[in-house]
Write a protein that holds these residues in place. Structure first.
Motif, mmCIF file in Angstrom:
data_model
loop_
_atom_site.group_PDB
_atom_site.id
_atom_site.type_symbol
_atom_site.label_atom_id
_atom_site.label_comp_id
_atom_site.label_asym_id
_atom_site.label_seq_id
_atom_site.Cartn_x
_atom_site.Cartn_y
_atom_site.Cartn_z
ATOM 1 N N MET A 133 0.828 -1.208 0.000
ATOM 2 C CA MET A 133 0.000 0.000 0.000
ATOM 3 C C MET A 133 0.866 1.263 0.000
ATOM 4 N N SER B 154 2.663 1.709 -3.322
ATOM 5 C CA SER B 154 1.739 2.123 -4.399
ATOM 6 C C SER B 154 1.378 3.601 -4.275
ATOM 7 N N VAL B 155 1.235 4.094 -3.046
ATOM 8 C CA VAL B 155 0.951 5.518 -2.836
ATOM 9 C C VAL B 155 2.133 6.361 -3.311
ATOM 10 N N SER C 77 2.372 6.257 -7.082
ATOM 11 C CA SER C 77 1.278 7.059 -7.647
ATOM 12 C C SER C 77 1.609 8.550 -7.610
ATOM 13 N N ILE C 78 2.130 9.016 -6.481
ATOM 14 C CA ILE C 78 2.484 10.433 -6.341
ATOM 15 C C ILE C 78 3.586 10.823 -7.328
ATOM 16 N N GLU D 115 -3.702 3.761 -12.233
ATOM 17 C CA GLU D 115 -3.704 3.090 -10.932
ATOM 18 C C GLU D 115 -3.263 1.637 -11.059
ATOM 19 N N SER E 59 -1.711 -3.044 -2.384
ATOM 20 C CA SER E 59 -1.343 -2.079 -3.432
ATOM 21 C C SER E 59 -2.582 -1.440 -4.063
ATOM 22 N N GLY F 165 -4.019 1.007 -1.719
ATOM 23 C CA GLY F 165 -3.191 2.210 -1.720
ATOM 24 C C GLY F 165 -3.598 3.199 -2.796
ATOM 25 N N VAL F 166 -3.809 2.705 -4.033
ATOM 26 C CA VAL F 166 -4.204 3.630 -5.111
ATOM 27 C C VAL F 166 -5.619 4.131 -4.899
ATOM 28 N N LEU G 65 -6.956 4.726 -1.877
ATOM 29 C CA LEU G 65 -6.853 5.727 -0.813
ATOM 30 C C LEU G 65 -6.373 7.072 -1.340
ATOM 31 N N LEU G 66 -5.529 7.036 -2.369
ATOM 32 C CA LEU G 66 -4.981 8.280 -2.913
ATOM 33 C C LEU G 66 -6.094 9.129 -3.532
#
Length: 337
Positions: free
Chosen positions: A152, A155-156, A159-160, A259, A290, A293-294, A296-297
């Motif tokens: 997670m 993946s965050v 993603s950022i 994502e 993972s 995590g995407v 949650l973003l």
């Protein structure tokens, strides 16, 4: 003659478990790439299977296999123990597959092996916990929590980074590139999935052979074992696991191509790191973390927490249920051998 026949049965069941592991865990590798329509289901499983087997040529240290082999104390490892563990693991895997629950094949195998070993210790009049090597077991249990959390977080972060790099790109152009990149990220996930999961059964098969022929304990694992295991998991992946694909690809959170790239890359990185340290983690747990995590973003409400909590229950129950089932199977087998 009986021992030879039993060894053959154990090897066949172990390879069958790897095949089941392949179609049970196919969803982990292909769920996002199917849900984003980058590949059709057939193309996706074929793509994943190729990279599952390709891992054979890279992961040659067999660290995960060694960890699995040391789950049960050597004195309690017999063909009957291994047979009971495999039967329990296959049963739980098929049960969870039938109901579309993405449980961990790794933990099913470890729980089954440990449970059968404890049952063996009980029949010998020893303490049941004396059959278990706690160091590898505790490491595996710890990563029930750590693997999805690591997946997670990675993946965050990914993603950022991707969002920052592509912030000035036109949405249509970015989407086209993300769909191309998803081919690479899903291949990487399938590659590390093969390297992590195929080794688990390799360890079991080698332990079975050593239990019959102890002189092989200090020799290198015969090459046919990894070839058979990687081939079995690749063929299993080609068979697909569509019920679990639906859960992983859409029920946790809706995933787009960007994502999908982030989640698959995070899963591949996590699996690569844990394999390097010989930790037999769950591919299912890792990619689920993972995907969360995407989700949650975007926002906390984007994750369907009801589905996620149900998955957590399956994860927590897998090892004890497999261990209990294996102990019962061993009790039955013990009556005949």
């Amino acid at each position: 003659m009986v021992i030879t026949t039993l060894l053959v049965v154990v090897i066949v069941l172990a390879i069958a478990f790897d095949y089941i592991n392949g179609f049970h865990d196919a969803a982990n590798s292909i769920a996002t790439i199917v849900s984003t329509k980058v590949l059709s289901p057939f193309q996706a499983v074929l793509w994943a299977a190729i990279f599952n087997f390709a891992a054979y040529f890279y992961f040659t240290d067999h660290k995960v296999a060694n960890t699995i082999a040391k789950t049960v104390v050597e004195n309690y490892i017999t063909l009957e123990v291994i047979l009971a563990g495999l039967i329990a693991a296959i049963t739980w895997n098929l049960f969870t597959w039938w109901f579309g629950i993405p449980s961990s094949s790794s933990h099913t195998l470890i729980g089954g092996f440990a449970g059968a070993g404890m049952a063996k210790a009980f029949t010998m009049g020893a303490g049941i916990m004396s059959a278990v090597n706690f160091a590898p077991i505790l490491k595996v249990v710890a990563f029930i929590v750590l693997a999805p959390v690591i997946g997670m977080l990675i993946s965050v972060i990914i993603s950022i980074i991707i969002l920052h790099i592509s912030k000035n790109a036109r949405p249509s152009v970015a989407e086209k590139w993300f769909k191309r990149l998803q081919l690479i990220s899903s291949a990487a996930l399938s590659f590390t999935h093969g390297g992590n999961d195929a080794q688990k059964v390799m360890g079991i098969i080698f332990v079975a052979i050593v239990s019959v022929n102890p002189s092989m304990a200090d020799t290198r694992m015969p090459e046919w074992i990894p070839i058979a295991c990687y081939a079995a998991i690749a063929l299993g992946t080609m068979s697909g696991g569509w019920k679990i694909v639906k859960t992983m690809g859409s029920k946790i959170t809706k995933v787009n191509a960007f994502e999908g790239v982030a989640a698959e890359t995070a899963g591949a990185v996590t699996l690569g790191i844990t394999e390097h340290f010989g930790i037999p983690v769950s591919t299912t747990h890792t990619i689920t973390g993972s995907i969360v995590g995407v989700g949650l973003l975007k926002r906390v409400s984007a994750v369907r927490w009801g589905v996620t909590v149900s998955l957590l229950w399956a994860w927590v129950l897998t090892i004890p249920v497999s261990a209990t089932l294996a102990a019962l199977v061993y009790a039955v087998i013990h009556l005949f051998f």
